[in-house]
Design a protein around this motif. Structure first.
Motif, PDB file in Angstrom:
ATOM      1  N   VAL A  37       0.851  -1.195   0.000  1.00 17.97           N
ATOM      2  CA  VAL A  37       0.000   0.000   0.000  1.00 17.97           C
ATOM      3  C   VAL A  37       0.882   1.239   0.000  1.00 17.97           C
ATOM      4  CG1 VAL A  37      -1.809   1.276   1.219  1.00 17.97           C
ATOM      5  CG2 VAL A  37      -1.778  -1.241   1.300  1.00 17.97           C
ATOM      6  N   LEU A  38       0.665   2.121  -0.968  1.00 18.97           N
ATOM      7  CA  LEU A  38       1.406   3.381  -1.045  1.00 18.97           C
ATOM      8  C   LEU A  38       0.480   4.527  -0.650  1.00 18.97           C
ATOM      9  CD1 LEU A  38       4.087   4.755  -1.882  1.00 18.97           C
ATOM     10  CD2 LEU A  38       3.078   5.104  -4.136  1.00 18.97           C
ATOM     11  N   VAL A  39       0.889   5.291   0.357  1.00 16.68           N
ATOM     12  CA  VAL A  39       0.089   6.421   0.847  1.00 16.68           C
ATOM     13  C   VAL A  39       0.719   7.721   0.364  1.00 16.68           C
ATOM     14  CG1 VAL A  39      -0.828   7.606   2.873  1.00 16.68           C
ATOM     15  CG2 VAL A  39      -0.570   5.101   2.888  1.00 16.68           C
ATOM     16  N   LEU A  40      -0.010   8.483  -0.437  1.00 14.26           N
ATOM     17  CA  LEU A  40       0.473   9.783  -0.903  1.00 14.26           C
ATOM     18  C   LEU A  40       0.339  10.821   0.212  1.00 14.26           C
ATOM     19  CD1 LEU A  40      -1.013  10.057  -4.514  1.00 14.26           C
ATOM     20  CD2 LEU A  40       1.321   9.418  -3.847  1.00 14.26           C
ATOM     21  N   PRO A  41       1.199  11.843   0.233  1.00 16.28           N
ATOM     22  CA  PRO A  41       1.057  12.917   1.219  1.00 16.28           C
ATOM     23  C   PRO A  41      -0.333  13.535   1.140  1.00 16.28           C
ATOM     24  CG  PRO A  41       3.167  13.086   0.106  1.00 16.28           C
ATOM     25  CD  PRO A  41       2.391  12.029  -0.625  1.00 16.28           C
ATOM     26  N   LEU A  42      -0.925  13.789   2.304  1.00 20.68           N
ATOM     27  CA  LEU A  42      -2.254  14.389   2.333  1.00 20.68           C
ATOM     28  C   LEU A  42      -2.227  15.777   1.709  1.00 20.68           C
ATOM     29  CD1 LEU A  42      -3.388  13.392   5.946  1.00 20.68           C
ATOM     30  CD2 LEU A  42      -4.044  12.311   3.783  1.00 20.68           C
ATOM     31  N   LEU A  43      -3.229  16.050   0.897  1.00 23.62           N
ATOM     32  CA  LEU A  43      -3.361  17.355   0.255  1.00 23.62           C
ATOM     33  C   LEU A  43      -3.984  18.324   1.261  1.00 23.62           C
ATOM     34  CD1 LEU A  43      -3.104  18.895  -2.429  1.00 23.62           C
ATOM     35  CD2 LEU A  43      -5.412  18.137  -2.983  1.00 23.62           C
ATOM     36  N   ASP A  44      -3.266  19.360   1.599  1.00 23.65           N
ATOM     37  CA  ASP A  44      -3.700  20.302   2.634  1.00 23.65           C
ATOM     38  C   ASP A  44      -4.506  21.446   2.036  1.00 23.65           C
ATOM     39  OD1 ASP A  44      -4.039  21.837   4.893  1.00 23.65           O
ATOM     40  OD2 ASP A  44      -2.010  22.695   4.805  1.00 23.65           O
ATOM     41  N   GLN A  45      -5.819  21.328   2.113  1.00 24.74           N
ATOM     42  CA  GLN A  45      -6.690  22.430   1.732  1.00 24.74           C
ATOM     43  C   GLN A  45      -7.321  23.078   2.972  1.00 24.74           C
ATOM     44  OE1 GLN A  45      -9.537  21.116  -1.233  1.00 24.74           O
ATOM     45  NE2 GLN A  45      -7.998  21.227  -2.850  1.00 24.74           N
ATOM     46  N   ALA A  46      -6.924  22.572   4.148  1.00 20.86           N
ATOM     47  CA  ALA A  46      -7.459  23.104   5.396  1.00 20.86           C
ATOM     48  C   ALA A  46      -6.579  24.197   5.969  1.00 20.86           C
ATOM     49  CB  ALA A  46      -7.613  21.979   6.415  1.00 20.86           C
ATOM     50  N   GLY A  47      -5.375  24.340   5.390  1.00 16.24           N
ATOM     51  CA  GLY A  47      -4.476  25.382   5.863  1.00 16.24           C
ATOM     52  C   GLY A  47      -3.764  25.042   7.159  1.00 16.24           C
ATOM     53  N   VAL A  48      -3.551  23.740   7.428  1.00 12.46           N
ATOM     54  CA  VAL A  48      -2.864  23.355   8.664  1.00 12.46           C
ATOM     55  C   VAL A  48      -1.358  23.540   8.549  1.00 12.46           C
ATOM     56  CG1 VAL A  48      -4.678  21.710   9.271  1.00 12.46           C
ATOM     57  CG2 VAL A  48      -2.680  20.920   7.976  1.00 12.46           C
TER      58      VAL A  48
END
Length: 301
Positions: free
Chosen positions: A45-56
């Protein structure tokens, strides 16, 4: 005689609607369990970096990605890796309200790495809500911020999106929060936000682990040279010398009532057995059937 035929037709119809109505995930699970049973091979399983649209922020998003990876590693049948961006790509990863659109180049990279599953997610922008309660003169206002994480899981072997799951949490905001002024953004307590995001990650990881445990292991033929067939599974996934695999072509694409697509296995091509196992791939020899071609699907016998 008529009664027997009628009973059989009713039973068959009920079974079909039970499978079809359950949607893509359940359909695949029922089909796989009945036909092939359980397997001990592990899925990559390959997990891509989470796309930050929440501005964290980049650092926080990276921490959340790393935590998701560690939670998924708790699945005994999973080999989990963290992907790195940017990868060679024709376009950037982006998100819609209920989906994560992935550049096909990223999926191609995951396939070349021998992955079975690609997981991509997005931290959605926080949504602010104001709700009145009670009746005048005993009336108040509840203010909340909704934070959410959407995860998609792609089956690299057949190219289907088999899981889309959204987890949301609501955080109360005090009435004197200056961010509730028109056009402003309310300040969220960092400790509470951390707790809610941690809770969301735990539920998302559990959902993916459960879904993957329902699916049997499937791999692919990556090359054929004469009588030598190479598959994208090796010692790391549990393959041993003498492991036997059934080989299938890719069959018809079916759309479930949930709107998702999945692929049925095509006709069985034949069987192969491993003769040399390396860390990440294995060489196999034909046992029955053929011809064997690159791209065909393999399943442990």
């Amino acid at each position: 005689m008529k009664r027997v035929i009628l009973t059989a037709l009713i039973s068959a119809t009920a079974a079909w609607f039970l499978i079809l109505g359950a949607g893509c995930g359940t359909t695949k699970s029922v089909y796989n369990k009945v036909t092939f049973g359980e397997t001990a091979l592990k899925k990559r399983v390959l997990v891509l970096p989470l796309l930050d649209q929440a501005g964290v922020g980049e650092e926080k998003a990276a921490q959340l990605t790393a935590k998701l990876v560690e939670l998924l590693k708790e699945g005994e049948s999973l080999l989990v890796y963290k992907g790195e961006l940017p990868w060679p790509s024709r376009q950037r990863m982006r998100s819609l309200k209920f989906a994560v659109i992935i550049d096909p180049a990223l999926i191609e990279n995951a396939e070349r790495m021998g992955m079975n599953v690609l997981v991509a997610g997005v931290l959605n922008p926080p949504e602010m809500t104001v709700k009145k309660w009670g009746w005048w003169p005993f009336q108040g206002i509840k203010r909340k911020v909704e934070v959410s994480l959407l995860l998609n899981a792609y089956d690299i072997i057949d190219g289907t999106l088999f899981l889309t799951h959204l987890e949301t949490r609501k955080i109360k905001v005090s009435t004197d929060n200056p961010g509730w002024e028109k056009g402003g953004n309310p300040r969220i307590d960092e400790t509470e936000l951390e707790e809610e995001l941690s809770d969301i990650l735990g539920d998302q990881a559990s959902k993916i682990r459960d879904e993957l445990e329902e699916q049997p292991w499937r791999g692919r033929i990556v090359s054929v040279d004469g009588e030598t067939v190479v598959i994208n599974a090796g010692r790391d996934t549990g393959v041993r010398n003498g492991s036997q695999f059934q080989v299938f072509s890719i069959g018809e694409r079916i759309r479930s009532v949930s709107g998702k697509y999945f692929y049925l296995l095509g006709p069985k091509v034949g069987e192969i057995t491993t003769v040399e196992v390396m860390d990440s791939h294995a060489s196999a020899a034909p046992v029955t059937g053929g011809p064997f071609k690159t791209g065909q699907i393999v399943m442990i016998k």
